[in-house]
Motif scaffolding. Structure first.
Motif, PDB file in Angstrom:
ATOM      1  N   LEU A  77       2.670  -1.156   8.455  1.00 44.28           N
ATOM      2  CA  LEU A  77       1.562  -2.068   8.680  1.00 44.28           C
ATOM      3  C   LEU A  77       0.262  -1.324   8.451  1.00 44.28           C
ATOM      4  N   ASN A  78      -0.780  -2.097   8.207  1.00 40.81           N
ATOM      5  CA  ASN A  78      -2.135  -1.574   8.046  1.00 40.81           C
ATOM      6  C   ASN A  78      -3.014  -2.217   9.094  1.00 40.81           C
ATOM      7  N   LEU A  79      -3.904  -1.424   9.684  1.00 41.65           N
ATOM      8  CA  LEU A  79      -4.813  -1.963  10.689  1.00 41.65           C
ATOM      9  C   LEU A  79      -6.017  -1.057  10.849  1.00 41.65           C
ATOM     10  N   GLN A  80      -7.001  -1.566  11.573  1.00 43.94           N
ATOM     11  CA  GLN A  80      -8.178  -0.781  11.928  1.00 43.94           C
ATOM     12  C   GLN A  80      -8.106  -0.438  13.402  1.00 43.94           C
ATOM     13  N   PHE A  81      -8.512   0.800  13.711  1.00 45.36           N
ATOM     14  CA  PHE A  81      -8.560   1.253  15.098  1.00 45.36           C
ATOM     15  C   PHE A  81      -9.665   2.291  15.199  1.00 45.36           C
ATOM     16  N   ALA A  82     -10.517   2.145  16.186  1.00 45.03           N
ATOM     17  CA  ALA A  82     -11.612   3.086  16.438  1.00 45.03           C
ATOM     18  C   ALA A  82     -12.462   3.322  15.186  1.00 45.03           C
ATOM     19  N   GLY A  83     -12.680   2.261  14.426  1.00 46.74           N
ATOM     20  CA  GLY A  83     -13.522   2.352  13.241  1.00 46.74           C
ATOM     21  C   GLY A  83     -12.869   3.006  12.037  1.00 46.74           C
ATOM     22  N   LYS A  84     -11.576   3.247  12.089  1.00 48.99           N
ATOM     23  CA  LYS A  84     -10.840   3.874  10.990  1.00 48.99           C
ATOM     24  C   LYS A  84      -9.780   2.920  10.459  1.00 48.99           C
ATOM     25  N   ASP A  85      -9.493   3.033   9.157  1.00 50.63           N
ATOM     26  CA  ASP A  85      -8.423   2.259   8.538  1.00 50.63           C
ATOM     27  C   ASP A  85      -7.144   3.090   8.561  1.00 50.63           C
ATOM     28  N   PHE A  86      -6.073   2.510   9.090  1.00 51.50           N
ATOM     29  CA  PHE A  86      -4.795   3.200   9.206  1.00 51.50           C
ATOM     30  C   PHE A  86      -3.711   2.494   8.406  1.00 51.50           C
ATOM     31  N   SER A  87      -2.891   3.283   7.733  1.00 50.95           N
ATOM     32  CA  SER A  87      -1.662   2.824   7.116  1.00 50.95           C
ATOM     33  C   SER A  87      -0.544   3.520   7.884  1.00 50.95           C
ATOM     34  N   ILE A  88       0.253   2.745   8.607  1.00 49.60           N
ATOM     35  CA  ILE A  88       1.277   3.298   9.492  1.00 49.60           C
ATOM     36  C   ILE A  88       2.646   2.917   8.954  1.00 49.60           C
ATOM     37  N   GLN A  89       3.505   3.921   8.824  1.00 48.08           N
ATOM     38  CA  GLN A  89       4.862   3.660   8.349  1.00 48.08           C
ATOM     39  C   GLN A  89       5.853   4.308   9.297  1.00 48.08           C
ATOM     40  N   TYR A  90       6.772   3.476   9.778  1.00 43.05           N
ATOM     41  CA  TYR A  90       7.881   3.954  10.591  1.00 43.05           C
ATOM     42  C   TYR A  90       9.067   4.233   9.683  1.00 43.05           C
ATOM     43  N   HIS A  91       9.752   5.344   9.952  1.00 43.80           N
ATOM     44  CA  HIS A  91      10.962   5.723   9.217  1.00 43.80           C
ATOM     45  C   HIS A  91      12.110   5.744  10.215  1.00 43.80           C
ATOM     46  N   ASN A  92      13.149   4.987   9.919  1.00 35.56           N
ATOM     47  CA  ASN A  92      14.324   4.892  10.779  1.00 35.56           C
ATOM     48  C   ASN A  92      15.550   5.297   9.955  1.00 35.56           C
ATOM     49  N   PRO A  93      15.666   6.602   9.629  1.00 32.69           N
ATOM     50  CA  PRO A  93      16.728   7.032   8.706  1.00 32.69           C
ATOM     51  C   PRO A  93      18.146   6.824   9.230  1.00 32.69           C
ATOM     52  N   GLN A  94      18.321   6.748  10.543  1.00 33.83           N
ATOM     53  CA  GLN A  94      19.659   6.565  11.106  1.00 33.83           C
ATOM     54  C   GLN A  94      20.009   5.089  11.307  1.00 33.83           C
ATOM     55  N   GLY A  95      19.078   4.178  11.017  1.00 37.50           N
ATOM     56  CA  GLY A  95      19.344   2.753  11.177  1.00 37.50           C
ATOM     57  C   GLY A  95      19.559   2.339  12.622  1.00 37.50           C
ATOM     58  N   LEU A  96      18.807   2.952  13.528  1.00 38.90           N
ATOM     59  CA  LEU A  96      18.964   2.680  14.958  1.00 38.90           C
ATOM     60  C   LEU A  96      18.253   1.400  15.371  1.00 38.90           C
TER      61      LEU A  96
END
Length: 112
Positions: free
Chosen positions: A47-66
């Protein structure tokens, strides 16, 4: 644009509760509750969002498929730099040091 209050609340709930990205005492906290089915075929969700005046691109990696009740945040890498082990957040003081432009956050989920 989301023009209704209900749509805005739905988006906020998805971001803060499902993706688990929210502010806590000024820090950017990561506490995801994504189901294994919500990750793509490579085990990623983003997901992409703004927080504290900054633009963030956040990616979660779930390599074990948990599933959400079986994982926790294992590693956070911000703009190529790994955060200290055992953390589930980016401190406000670190966010304030970030430059302009998109901030890339890669989070690897591991078994509890």
């Amino acid at each position: 644009n989301y023009l209704t209050g209900a749509a805005s609340w739905l988006m906020m709930t998805v971001i803060t509760q499902v993706f688990g990205v929210r502010g806590e005492m000024g820090d950017l906290l990561f506490d995801p509750k994504l189901l294994k089915e919500q990750f793509d075929s490579e085990g990623n969700a983003s997901l992409n969002l703004q927080f504290a005046g900054k633009d963030f691109s956040i990616q979660y990696h779930n390599p074990q498929g948990l599933d959400f009740d079986a994982y926790k945040v294992g590693k956070i890498v911000v703009n190529g730099e790994e955060m200290p082990a055992g953390t589930d957040r980016i401190a406000l003081s670190e966010i304030q040091k970030m430059g302009d432009g998109k901030q890339t956050v890669d989070i690897t989920l591991i078994a509890k």
